[in-house]
Design an enzyme around this catalytic site. Structure first.
Site, PDB file in Angstrom:
ATOM      1  N   ASP A 236     114.882  94.058  -3.597  1.00 35.66           N
ATOM      2  CA  ASP A 236     113.751  93.608  -2.785  1.00 35.66           C
ATOM      3  C   ASP A 236     112.656  94.675  -2.756  1.00 35.66           C
ATOM      4  O   ASP A 236     112.861  95.767  -2.223  1.00 35.66           O
ATOM      5  CB  ASP A 236     114.248  93.330  -1.363  1.00 35.66           C
ATOM      6  CG  ASP A 236     113.236  92.582  -0.514  1.00 35.66           C
ATOM      7  OD1 ASP A 236     112.083  92.480  -0.922  1.00 35.66           O
ATOM      8  OD2 ASP A 236     113.616  92.102   0.565  1.00 35.66           O
ATOM      9  N   HIS A 334     110.230  82.452  -5.988  1.00 37.95           N
ATOM     10  CA  HIS A 334     109.592  83.437  -5.115  1.00 37.95           C
ATOM     11  C   HIS A 334     108.809  84.472  -5.920  1.00 37.95           C
ATOM     12  O   HIS A 334     107.691  84.844  -5.539  1.00 37.95           O
ATOM     13  CB  HIS A 334     110.657  84.125  -4.255  1.00 37.95           C
ATOM     14  CG  HIS A 334     110.112  85.109  -3.270  1.00 37.95           C
ATOM     15  ND1 HIS A 334     109.445  84.727  -2.130  1.00 37.95           N
ATOM     16  CD2 HIS A 334     110.113  86.469  -3.272  1.00 37.95           C
ATOM     17  CE1 HIS A 334     109.070  85.795  -1.457  1.00 37.95           C
ATOM     18  NE2 HIS A 334     109.454  86.869  -2.132  1.00 37.95           N
TER      19      HIS A 334
END
Length: 426
Positions: A236, A334
């Site tokens: 992330d 995403h």
């Protein structure tokens, strides 16, 4: 009235008579084990030798971050393993004078704690034997702060409330606030010590509005440095702008002579922090097979590389198609939706913490991301990207945005200054 030693001690004979020979053997073994454990801890690496003697701190404990500088610490500082976020509201009747006095106290406390020194007043001793452990304390101002202090003419337009997003399920009690504080450290007790010290410093001038606790992977926990993982197991933050990039400062920090009224010069060198508490629906996510999870994100779970190939840092090939003629990275993945080139170049520096606040009545974990992003202008950073995600991000089905805040974080204080002095005394 005092008691004799015979009143407060249990004699060996009485103890043996009570527990029997087997119990005595267990107690003796326990005593030996305890002594061995103490010896192992006292004489371990970095202990300095003799039990109880002061030792040399490991690099993790001795690392420190300067309090003074052109920018506040905790923005480009490497991510820390422990974090606390909290917001305060000024107390009824408190105004500009009280706010200035509070920021002066907070700044001095932060300066000393970040240097590994005790708090200036009433130190609790929580972190007495620890080093600074990369402690950072970052301060910001919410929209309401300027009303409370009579400084509305100095409130930047960039601090206007964020727009509503369709996926939001916001709890107003866990967002907003006059003052915002971010604490980060690589030791839990050092971070908590800072939290308690600042809360005590607030005294009667301000009251805690909300507080959240977060964590990241500890430094050294992996064999090689890599981008952090979130609670979904995904790497992330790969797409974060890098300080080496020529336009990094322009994207993340307010310029010294930027547009807007001259009265906003107090934000020079500062940045705007968007803070979102994002709950992850982990039970639902973990039911999905690995291949589906990777399609939702657009990256491999193992190493964060884009599905179009390469390593984590390889740019995704958004035009690449598979043998079926479909995009390898789906149109609602995403990684595609959030890519700067899909959002007019909009970018922000993401620096989050994960959180876990227990198990809910339904058995699902109350866990997710304390999302923090930094940008020179949230209307050009966070807002356009979040609007795009709100309209069609495949990951949105597994997320709930529960709290939100936007804060103006001024530049760092110079020697002898406190944070916000140029606003409050300018």
């Amino acid at each position: 009235m005092t008691e004799s030693n015979t009143d407060i001690e249990i004699s060996r004979r009485r103890l043996l008579g009570t527990v029997g020979a087997a119990g005595a053997a267990g107690l003796a073994l326990g005593g030996t084990a305890g002594a061995l454990a103490h010896s192992a801890l006292a004489d371990g690496p970095g202990s300095g030798g003799a039990p109880g003697s002061p030792g040399t701190l490991a690099s993790l404990g001795s690392a420190s971050v300067p309090f003074h500088g052109a920018r506040q610490a905790g923005i480009t500082t490497p991510m820390q393993s422990k974090g606390h976020l909290l917001a305060f509201d000024l107390a009824p009747g408190a105004g500009r004078k009280e706010a200035a006095a509070l920021l002066r106290r907070w700044s001095e406390t932060a300066r000393q704690l970040m240097a590994g020194e005790p708090a200036p007043t009433g130190d609790t001793g929580i972190a007495l034997d620890a080093g600074p452990c990369s402690l950072t304390v970052t301060f910001g101002f919410g929209h309401s702060f300027f009303d409370r202090t009579g400084l509305t003419d100095r409130r930047p337009v960039a601090l206007d409330p964020l727009p509503d997003f369709s996926a939001d399920r916001l709890d107003p009690r866990r967002g907003g606030g006059d003052l915002w504080v971010q604490i980060g450290a690589n030791d839990g007790l050092v971070a908590f010590h800072a939290l308690r010290s600042l809360q005590k410093d607030a005294g009667d001038a301000a009251r805690v509005r909300w507080q959240m606790n977060g964590f990241n992977r500890s430094p050294g926990a992996t064999g090689s440095p890599m981008t952090a993982r979130n609670l979904m197991g995904q790497v992330d933050g790969t797409g974060n702008p890098k300080p080496a990039e020529p336009d990094f400062d322009k994207r993340i920090f307010v310029p010294d002579a930027g547009p807007g009224p001259a009265g906003h010069a107090w934000m020079a060198g500062g940045s705007y922090a968007v803070v979102r508490r994002i709950r992850m629906l982990l039970d639902e996510w973990e039911k999905r097979p690995l291949a589906e999870q990777e399609l939702v994100i657009g990256r491999r779970k193992a190493d964060g590389a884009p599905l179009t190939g390469g390593s984590e840092t390889t740019e995704p090939d958004l035009d690449k198609r598979g043998t079926d003629g479909k995009p390898v990275i789906p149109s609602n993945a995403h990684a595609r939706i959030s890519a700067p080139e899909q959002n007019g170049g909009a970018a922000m520096l993401r620096r989050p913490f994960s959180y876990h606040d227990g198990i809910g009545p339904d058995g699902a974990p109350d866990a997710g991301l304390l999302f923090i992003c930094w940008q020179a202008d949230p209307l050009r950073g966070f807002v356009p990207v979040q609007r795009k995600l709100d309209r069609g991000d495949a990951l949105s089905a597994f997320l709930v945005h529960e709290a939100s805040g936007l804060y103006a974080v001024p530049g760092g204080p110079g020697p002898g200054e406190y944070v916000g002095q140029r606003l409050l005394e300018g």
